[in-house]
Design a protein around this motif. Structure first.
Motif, PDB file in Angstrom:
ATOM      1  N   GLY A 149       0.817  -1.213   0.000  1.00 51.25           N
ATOM      2  CA  GLY A 149       0.000   0.000   0.000  1.00 51.25           C
ATOM      3  C   GLY A 149       0.845   1.254   0.000  1.00 51.25           C
ATOM      4  N   GLU A 150       1.670   1.413   1.015  1.00 51.27           N
ATOM      5  CA  GLU A 150       2.547   2.569   1.140  1.00 51.27           C
ATOM      6  C   GLU A 150       3.930   2.098   1.574  1.00 51.27           C
ATOM      7  N   VAL A 151       4.916   2.963   1.369  1.00 49.39           N
ATOM      8  CA  VAL A 151       6.291   2.668   1.760  1.00 49.39           C
ATOM      9  C   VAL A 151       6.834   3.836   2.565  1.00 49.39           C
ATOM     10  N   ARG A 152       7.505   3.510   3.662  1.00 50.35           N
ATOM     11  CA  ARG A 152       8.225   4.516   4.447  1.00 50.35           C
ATOM     12  C   ARG A 152       9.701   4.172   4.396  1.00 50.35           C
ATOM     13  N   ARG A 153      10.495   5.083   3.913  1.00 51.29           N
ATOM     14  CA  ARG A 153      11.919   4.821   3.768  1.00 51.29           C
ATOM     15  C   ARG A 153      12.594   4.756   5.136  1.00 51.29           C
ATOM     16  N   ASP A 165      -2.976  -3.909   3.099  1.00 51.28           N
ATOM     17  CA  ASP A 165      -4.364  -3.852   3.555  1.00 51.28           C
ATOM     18  C   ASP A 165      -5.028  -5.186   3.260  1.00 51.28           C
ATOM     19  N   LEU A 166      -5.629  -5.782   4.271  1.00 49.92           N
ATOM     20  CA  LEU A 166      -6.182  -7.127   4.153  1.00 49.92           C
ATOM     21  C   LEU A 166      -7.708  -7.101   4.195  1.00 49.92           C
ATOM     22  N   ILE A 167      -8.304  -7.813   3.228  1.00 47.09           N
ATOM     23  CA  ILE A 167      -9.755  -7.933   3.177  1.00 47.09           C
ATOM     24  C   ILE A 167     -10.209  -9.075   4.082  1.00 47.09           C
ATOM     25  N   PRO A 168     -11.501  -9.146   4.413  1.00 46.46           N
ATOM     26  CA  PRO A 168     -11.980 -10.212   5.304  1.00 46.46           C
ATOM     27  C   PRO A 168     -11.621 -11.617   4.853  1.00 46.46           C
TER      28      PRO A 168
END
Length: 209
Positions: A149-153, A165-168
């Motif tokens: 989803g996103e990356v933080r360096r 992000d995980l769906i049911p």
């Protein structure tokens, strides 16, 4: 080869320890063990293991020293559960991405964001793997093919981080639904991403860039 589509979870029902070696036995009921033969490859939390003995639903797998060092399988105890995927066969639908079952490192779950019907997990990787992280890229987490989803360096305080992000359905089918901060998961970088990044790095190096 595997696709990262986890077919279910299985319970570890026995463990036999030896020096720098372990055999664990998992219960593979129903379709998870259907037509399984000795020598078949089965992914456990994304680790490609070979079936060495079969006794009904109880199937044995050997873990060598390198597997115990690199992956989280050495931390398992009787009663724990693992994500299971049988090896892909020609003609199978490829719903995830191609995975080898060769784990590169472990990542720590450092942040958990719960919301109705979904769950966001943030993981921290060793510094050397940060160059393979891209938003919307593929990554294997405990054998599950997921989209970053996103990356933080990386910073002075922590290593590179990414979220999924995980769906049911994923929460129900895998052990990722019960992971908590501090847990360590197996990571396989998407092989295509790895090949592209390393090729570009080599080209730039030869050009002195």
């Amino acid at each position: 080869m595997f696709t990262g589509i986890v077919q279910g979870t299985a319970e570890v029902v026995a463990i036999q320890e030896a020096e720098a070696f372990r055999t664990h036995v998992v219960a593979l009921p129903g379709s998870l063990g259907e037509e399984l033969a000795i020598g078949a490859s089965v992914a456990h939390n994304g680790v490609c293991l070979t079936a060495t003995a079969i006794d009904g639903e109880r199937v044995s797998f050997d873990l060598m020293r390198e597997t115990l060092r690199v992956t989280n399988l050495g931390e398992l105890a009787v009663g724990d559960r693992v994500n299971i995927e049988r090896a892909a066969r020609f003609g199978d639908e490829i719903g995830g991405h191609a995975m080898s079952g060769h784990i590169m490192a472990q990542a720590e779950l450092v942040e958990l964001d719960e919301a109705p019907n979904n769950r966001r997990l943030w993981f921290e990787l060793p510094h050397a793997l940060g160059r393979f992280l891209f938003a919307k890229g593929y990554i294997g987490v405990d054998g599950a093919s997921l989209t970053i989803g996103e990356v933080r360096r990386a910073t002075a305080e922590h290593g590179p981080r990414f979220c999924v992000d995980l769906i049911p359905e994923t929460l129900h089918r895998t052990i990722l639904g019960v992971r908590v901060p501090g847990d360590r998961v197996n990571i396989e970088i998407d092989p295509q991403t790895q090949a592209i990044v390393e090729t570009v790095e080599r080209v730039l190096e030869t050009r002195g860039i």
